[in-house]
Design an enzyme around this catalytic site. Structure first.
Site, PDB file in Angstrom:
ATOM      1  CB  CYS A  78       8.896   3.827  -2.058  1.00 31.42           C
ATOM      2  SG  CYS A  78      10.331   2.891  -1.579  1.00 31.42           S
ATOM      3  CG  HIS A 170       6.872   0.356  -4.813  1.00 31.04           C
ATOM      4  ND1 HIS A 170       7.130   1.561  -5.433  1.00 31.04           N
ATOM      5  CD2 HIS A 170       7.954   0.086  -4.053  1.00 31.04           C
ATOM      6  CE1 HIS A 170       8.317   2.001  -5.053  1.00 31.04           C
ATOM      7  NE2 HIS A 170       8.838   1.132  -4.212  1.00 31.04           N
ATOM      8  CD  GLU A 172       3.982   2.061  -7.276  1.00 33.30           C
ATOM      9  OE1 GLU A 172       3.271   1.867  -6.280  1.00 33.30           O
ATOM     10  OE2 GLU A 172       5.207   2.314  -7.204  1.00 33.30           O
TER      11      GLU A 172
HETATM   12  N1  GLN Z   1      15.787   3.960  -1.347  1.00 33.82           N
HETATM   13  C1  GLN Z   1      15.115   4.969  -2.101  1.00 33.82           C
HETATM   14  C2  GLN Z   1      15.393   6.348  -1.497  1.00 33.82           C
HETATM   15  O1  GLN Z   1      15.963   6.471  -0.479  1.00 33.82           O
HETATM   16  C3  GLN Z   1      13.634   4.723  -2.167  1.00 33.82           C
HETATM   17  C4  GLN Z   1      13.361   3.438  -2.921  1.00 33.82           C
HETATM   18  C5  GLN Z   1      12.069   3.394  -3.665  1.00 33.82           C
HETATM   19  O2  GLN Z   1      11.392   4.413  -3.875  1.00 33.82           O
HETATM   20  N2  GLN Z   1      11.731   2.214  -4.147  1.00 33.82           N
HETATM   21  O3  GLN Z   1      15.022   7.317  -2.062  1.00 33.82           O
END
Ligand code: GLN
Length: 191
Positions: A78, A170, A172
């Site tokens: 992410c 994710h 995890e």
């Molecule tokens: N929206 C977040 C960002 O732009 C990422 C979200 C996440 O890691 N769950 O950094």
């Protein structure tokens, strides 16, 4: 194996727990010396702007970039995927610039648009895996050397290039260790 987790902010504990459950040693990475004896690194989810700022103010960004370039197996989840991208849509600022992908932050919407699905990723498991998306980005462009691992709604959400794997979701935050296991087995590097 000693697996580092970039530990400034975000889902650090969850990754450390999974590393332990697989029988490996998790190492919190906050400064240059912490990079010395790790054999792989995970960049967790969180807020990419915050983690990116901390990478820069601590000076960790340059040695980490070098390590990744020299082959350290690296998995970005992410926000971690955003940190690794060469380009970010509608944003000048970049961070590790390690992978030939362009990403759209919050591409699936805001916090209330977070969602879970089950999907098969043949490289990872012969069962369906649970994918959890939280304010998730997706990949809008890849170079031909990038292998696409998973798409959702025709959007690329997992990919691999040499020693680097990225996921918009994710693993995890689920009970499933198959993605971590795939990462530790399949990324060529210094290990
Ligand atoms: N929206 C977040 C960002 O732009 C990422 C979200 C996440 O890691 N769950 O950094």
């Amino acid at each position: 194996m000693k697996v580092g987790v970039l530990s400034f902010q975000g889902g650090v504990i969850e990754h450390l727990n999974h590393i332990k459950l697989l029988g490996h040693i998790g190492i919190e990475v906050k400064k240059e010396e912490d990079l010395n004896d790790i054999e792989a690194i995970i960049l967790p989810g969180g807020e990419s702007t915050t983690i990116g700022k901390l990478l820069k103010v601590t000076g960790l960004i340059t040695p980490l970039k070098k390590k990744i370039k020299s082959g350290l197996p690296t998995w970005g989840t992410c926000a971690g995927m955003i940190l690794l991208a060469n380009e970010i849509e509608a944003q000048e600022e970049k961070y590790l610039e390690a992978m030939d992908i362009k990403v759209e932050r919050n591409g699936f919407g805001t916090q209330i648009d977070s969602f879970k699905i089950r999907k098969g990723i043949k490289e990872v498991s012969d069962k369906n895996v649970e994918l959890v998306f939280i304010r998730a980005p997706y990949i809008t462009e890849v170079k031909e050397t990038v292998e696409i691992l998973c798409e959702v709604d025709n959007k690329i959400v997992a990919a691999k290039q040499k020693n680097i794997i990225v996921t918009a979701f994710h693993p995890e935050l689920t009970d499933d260790l198959s993605f971590l296991s795939y990462f530790l087995k399949s990324t060529p590097g210094e290990i």
